[in-house]
Design a protein around this motif. Structure first.
Motif, PDB file in Angstrom:
ATOM      1  N   ASN A  97     -45.250  72.203  56.247  1.00  0.00           N
ATOM      2  CA  ASN A  97     -43.989  72.442  56.957  1.00  0.00           C
ATOM      3  C   ASN A  97     -43.820  71.474  58.126  1.00  0.00           C
ATOM      4  OD1 ASN A  97     -43.633  74.536  55.172  1.00  0.00           O
ATOM      5  ND2 ASN A  97     -43.526  76.144  56.730  1.00  0.00           N
ATOM      6  N   ARG A  98     -44.878  71.296  58.910  1.00  0.00           N
ATOM      7  CA  ARG A  98     -44.794  70.380  60.051  1.00  0.00           C
ATOM      8  C   ARG A  98     -44.527  68.959  59.577  1.00  0.00           C
ATOM      9  NH1 ARG A  98     -49.240  70.082  64.829  1.00  0.00           N
ATOM     10  NH2 ARG A  98     -48.480  72.202  65.092  1.00  0.00           N
ATOM     11  N   GLN A  99     -45.201  68.543  58.516  1.00  0.00           N
ATOM     12  CA  GLN A  99     -45.020  67.189  57.970  1.00  0.00           C
ATOM     13  C   GLN A  99     -43.566  66.984  57.543  1.00  0.00           C
ATOM     14  OE1 GLN A  99     -47.407  66.497  54.475  1.00  0.00           O
ATOM     15  NE2 GLN A  99     -47.040  64.300  54.513  1.00  0.00           N
ATOM     16  N   VAL A 100     -43.006  67.953  56.847  1.00  0.00           N
ATOM     17  CA  VAL A 100     -41.616  67.858  56.381  1.00  0.00           C
ATOM     18  C   VAL A 100     -40.653  67.840  57.566  1.00  0.00           C
ATOM     19  CG1 VAL A 100     -39.793  69.108  55.140  1.00  0.00           C
ATOM     20  CG2 VAL A 100     -42.060  68.884  54.125  1.00  0.00           C
ATOM     21  N   LEU A 101     -40.866  68.709  58.535  1.00  0.00           N
ATOM     22  CA  LEU A 101     -39.962  68.788  59.683  1.00  0.00           C
ATOM     23  C   LEU A 101     -40.017  67.526  60.537  1.00  0.00           C
ATOM     24  CD1 LEU A 101     -40.459  72.540  60.603  1.00  0.00           C
ATOM     25  CD2 LEU A 101     -38.451  71.484  59.521  1.00  0.00           C
ATOM     26  N   ARG A 102     -41.185  66.949  60.686  1.00  0.00           N
ATOM     27  CA  ARG A 102     -41.284  65.685  61.439  1.00  0.00           C
ATOM     28  C   ARG A 102     -40.552  64.556  60.712  1.00  0.00           C
ATOM     29  NH1 ARG A 102     -45.299  64.731  65.549  1.00  0.00           N
ATOM     30  NH2 ARG A 102     -46.299  66.655  66.150  1.00  0.00           N
ATOM     31  N   GLU A 103     -40.677  64.509  59.389  1.00  0.00           N
ATOM     32  CA  GLU A 103     -39.940  63.505  58.611  1.00  0.00           C
ATOM     33  C   GLU A 103     -38.442  63.728  58.739  1.00  0.00           C
ATOM     34  OE1 GLU A 103     -38.545  60.474  56.320  1.00  0.00           O
ATOM     35  OE2 GLU A 103     -40.566  60.679  57.143  1.00  0.00           O
ATOM     36  N   LEU A 104     -38.023  64.952  58.691  1.00  0.00           N
ATOM     37  CA  LEU A 104     -36.607  65.278  58.853  1.00  0.00           C
ATOM     38  C   LEU A 104     -36.107  64.828  60.219  1.00  0.00           C
ATOM     39  CD1 LEU A 104     -34.033  66.749  57.896  1.00  0.00           C
ATOM     40  CD2 LEU A 104     -35.030  68.851  58.845  1.00  0.00           C
ATOM     41  N   ALA A 105     -36.866  65.135  61.264  1.00  0.00           N
ATOM     42  CA  ALA A 105     -36.455  64.785  62.627  1.00  0.00           C
ATOM     43  C   ALA A 105     -36.346  63.281  62.827  1.00  0.00           C
ATOM     44  CB  ALA A 105     -37.436  65.379  63.637  1.00  0.00           C
ATOM     45  N   SER A 106     -37.248  62.525  62.226  1.00  0.00           N
ATOM     46  CA  SER A 106     -37.250  61.072  62.467  1.00  0.00           C
ATOM     47  C   SER A 106     -36.503  60.279  61.406  1.00  0.00           C
ATOM     48  CB  SER A 106     -38.693  60.567  62.551  1.00  0.00           C
ATOM     49  OG  SER A 106     -39.342  60.739  61.301  1.00  0.00           O
ATOM     50  N   GLY A 107     -36.315  60.847  60.212  1.00  0.00           N
ATOM     51  CA  GLY A 107     -35.817  60.047  59.110  1.00  0.00           C
ATOM     52  C   GLY A 107     -34.459  60.399  58.538  1.00  0.00           C
ATOM     53  N   VAL A 108     -33.781  61.404  59.104  1.00  0.00           N
ATOM     54  CA  VAL A 108     -32.464  61.783  58.590  1.00  0.00           C
ATOM     55  C   VAL A 108     -31.493  61.819  59.776  1.00  0.00           C
ATOM     56  CG1 VAL A 108     -31.143  63.461  57.252  1.00  0.00           C
ATOM     57  CG2 VAL A 108     -33.581  63.136  56.765  1.00  0.00           C
ATOM     58  N   PRO A 109     -30.851  60.681  60.046  1.00  0.00           N
ATOM     59  CA  PRO A 109     -30.024  60.591  61.246  1.00  0.00           C
ATOM     60  C   PRO A 109     -28.706  61.364  61.155  1.00  0.00           C
ATOM     61  CG  PRO A 109     -29.973  58.523  60.023  1.00  0.00           C
ATOM     62  CD  PRO A 109     -30.944  59.426  59.320  1.00  0.00           C
ATOM     63  N   TYR A 110     -28.108  61.524  62.293  1.00  0.00           N
ATOM     64  CA  TYR A 110     -26.796  62.150  62.468  1.00  0.00           C
ATOM     65  C   TYR A 110     -25.805  61.603  61.438  1.00  0.00           C
ATOM     66  CZ  TYR A 110     -22.608  63.577  65.148  1.00  0.00           C
ATOM     67  OH  TYR A 110     -21.429  64.140  65.569  1.00  0.00           O
ATOM     68  N   GLY A 111     -25.034  62.493  60.848  1.00  0.00           N
ATOM     69  CA  GLY A 111     -23.985  62.066  59.926  1.00  0.00           C
ATOM     70  C   GLY A 111     -24.468  61.739  58.523  1.00  0.00           C
ATOM     71  N   THR A 112     -25.732  62.023  58.218  1.00  0.00           N
ATOM     72  CA  THR A 112     -26.265  61.783  56.874  1.00  0.00           C
ATOM     73  C   THR A 112     -26.883  63.074  56.354  1.00  0.00           C
ATOM     74  OG1 THR A 112     -28.483  61.113  57.597  1.00  0.00           O
ATOM     75  CG2 THR A 112     -26.805  59.370  57.450  1.00  0.00           C
ATOM     76  N   ASN A 139     -38.095  76.527  59.936  1.00  0.00           N
ATOM     77  CA  ASN A 139     -37.905  75.570  61.033  1.00  0.00           C
ATOM     78  C   ASN A 139     -37.682  76.311  62.353  1.00  0.00           C
ATOM     79  OD1 ASN A 139     -37.142  73.517  62.761  1.00  0.00           O
ATOM     80  ND2 ASN A 139     -35.325  72.918  61.608  1.00  0.00           N
ATOM     81  N   PRO A 140     -38.592  76.162  63.322  1.00  0.00           N
ATOM     82  CA  PRO A 140     -38.406  76.848  64.599  1.00  0.00           C
ATOM     83  C   PRO A 140     -37.428  76.128  65.535  1.00  0.00           C
ATOM     84  CG  PRO A 140     -40.454  75.620  64.641  1.00  0.00           C
ATOM     85  CD  PRO A 140     -39.879  75.468  63.254  1.00  0.00           C
ATOM     86  N   LEU A 141     -36.970  74.933  65.140  1.00  0.00           N
ATOM     87  CA  LEU A 141     -36.125  74.115  66.016  1.00  0.00           C
ATOM     88  C   LEU A 141     -34.832  73.656  65.336  1.00  0.00           C
ATOM     89  CD1 LEU A 141     -39.097  72.043  67.418  1.00  0.00           C
ATOM     90  CD2 LEU A 141     -37.628  73.537  68.786  1.00  0.00           C
ATOM     91  N   PRO A 142     -34.084  74.576  64.690  1.00  0.00           N
ATOM     92  CA  PRO A 142     -32.873  74.132  64.017  1.00  0.00           C
ATOM     93  C   PRO A 142     -31.888  73.485  64.980  1.00  0.00           C
ATOM     94  CG  PRO A 142     -32.879  76.515  64.228  1.00  0.00           C
ATOM     95  CD  PRO A 142     -34.231  76.031  64.660  1.00  0.00           C
ATOM     96  N   VAL A 143     -31.029  72.688  64.477  1.00  0.00           N
ATOM     97  CA  VAL A 143     -30.063  71.835  65.159  1.00  0.00           C
ATOM     98  C   VAL A 143     -30.791  70.603  65.688  1.00  0.00           C
ATOM     99  CG1 VAL A 143     -28.224  71.556  66.875  1.00  0.00           C
ATOM    100  CG2 VAL A 143     -28.537  73.777  65.742  1.00  0.00           C
ATOM    101  N   VAL A 144     -31.799  70.784  66.531  1.00  0.00           N
ATOM    102  CA  VAL A 144     -32.542  69.647  67.090  1.00  0.00           C
ATOM    103  C   VAL A 144     -33.369  68.968  65.991  1.00  0.00           C
ATOM    104  CG1 VAL A 144     -34.284  68.964  68.795  1.00  0.00           C
ATOM    105  CG2 VAL A 144     -32.553  70.679  69.386  1.00  0.00           C
ATOM    106  N   VAL A 145     -34.056  69.747  65.184  1.00  0.00           N
ATOM    107  CA  VAL A 145     -34.700  69.255  63.965  1.00  0.00           C
ATOM    108  C   VAL A 145     -33.740  69.684  62.855  1.00  0.00           C
ATOM    109  CG1 VAL A 145     -36.720  69.375  62.463  1.00  0.00           C
ATOM    110  CG2 VAL A 145     -37.016  69.418  64.950  1.00  0.00           C
ATOM    111  N   PRO A 146     -32.920  68.749  62.370  1.00  0.00           N
ATOM    112  CA  PRO A 146     -31.664  69.051  61.676  1.00  0.00           C
ATOM    113  C   PRO A 146     -31.779  69.527  60.234  1.00  0.00           C
ATOM    114  CG  PRO A 146     -32.019  66.703  61.723  1.00  0.00           C
ATOM    115  CD  PRO A 146     -33.142  67.310  62.514  1.00  0.00           C
ATOM    116  N   CYS A 147     -32.282  70.741  60.032  1.00  0.00           N
ATOM    117  CA  CYS A 147     -32.394  71.277  58.672  1.00  0.00           C
ATOM    118  C   CYS A 147     -31.028  71.468  58.023  1.00  0.00           C
ATOM    119  CB  CYS A 147     -33.226  72.551  58.649  1.00  0.00           C
ATOM    120  SG  CYS A 147     -32.709  73.815  59.810  1.00  0.00           S
ATOM    121  N   HIS A 148     -29.960  71.471  58.822  1.00  0.00           N
ATOM    122  CA  HIS A 148     -28.617  71.565  58.241  1.00  0.00           C
ATOM    123  C   HIS A 148     -28.259  70.312  57.435  1.00  0.00           C
ATOM    124  CE1 HIS A 148     -28.070  69.693  62.223  1.00  0.00           C
ATOM    125  NE2 HIS A 148     -27.065  69.036  61.675  1.00  0.00           N
ATOM    126  N   ARG A 149     -29.011  69.233  57.611  1.00  0.00           N
ATOM    127  CA  ARG A 149     -28.753  67.984  56.889  1.00  0.00           C
ATOM    128  C   ARG A 149     -29.440  67.924  55.527  1.00  0.00           C
ATOM    129  NH1 ARG A 149     -29.945  64.357  62.189  1.00  0.00           N
ATOM    130  NH2 ARG A 149     -28.185  65.121  63.422  1.00  0.00           N
TER     131      ARG A 149
END
Length: 182
Positions: A97-112, A139-149
């Motif tokens: 989970n942490r690995q996936v969330l870190r990739e999401l936070a760094s690799g899926v920018p705004y608007g994508t 995800n304990p940090l939704p919006v900031v770690v953008p699982c909505h993307r």
């Protein structure tokens, strides 16, 4: 000795947003939690739950550790911020989970957006799309770690812990979906 070492604290507060009230919490390491729909029931249970999970005393405060997250979230909802620059405390997530969330936070920018399967491939686990979905739900940090993307490969929205209407509103804010009619 540093008082943070002697008596760790979790600072928390509730802030209004375009998707309803959010309960934010931070430790000395950084923002640790964002909780949706922070009405009375969430305000009652979430600080104590965080305190137990983190071994820290929950203290209500909108200053200190939470001032910058509050400022950045307000700017995000006003359309003035497209990338959060906050220290994050990842202690509520581990392993895959942490690995996936870190990739999401760094690799899926705004608007994508990214598909569940593609995100699984990015972390070296092709075929783990369902596990990615579970990581998004935890995800304990939704919006900031953008699982909505994260969306389905066929273009469907997929699930979302904050509710599908919240996911639609966040994607519309970022220009991925049309704004709702009302």
């Amino acid at each position: 000795m540093d008082s943070e070492v002697q008596s760790p604290r979790v600072e928390w507060t509730v802030v209004p947003s375009d998707i309803g009230p959010l309960l934010l919490a931070a430790t000395g390491q950084g923002l640790v939690s964002v909780a949706f729909h922070a009405g009375a029931a969430v305000r009652e249970r979430e600080p104590a739950r965080l305190g137990t999970r983190l071994g820290a005393e929950p203290v209500e405060s909108a200053a200190g550790r939470l001032a910058e997250p509050i400022r950045q979230l307000a700017a995000y909802f006003e359309g003035r911020l497209t990338a959060f620059d906050l220290p994050l405390d990842w202690s509520l997530t581990t392993g895959f989970n942490r690995q996936v969330l870190r990739e999401l936070a760094s690799g899926v920018p705004y608007g994508t957006v990214v598909g569940y399967g593609e995100l699984a491939e990015r972390v070296g686990q092709p075929g783990a799309a369902q596990a990615v979905g579970a990581a998004m739900g935890a995800n304990p940090l939704p919006v900031v770690v953008p699982c909505h993307r994260v969306v389905e490969s066929d273009g469907g929205l997929g699930g979302f812990g904050g509710g599908l209407e919240t996911k639609r509103r966040l994607l519309a804010l970022e220009g991925v979906l049309p704004q709702p009619l009302f």
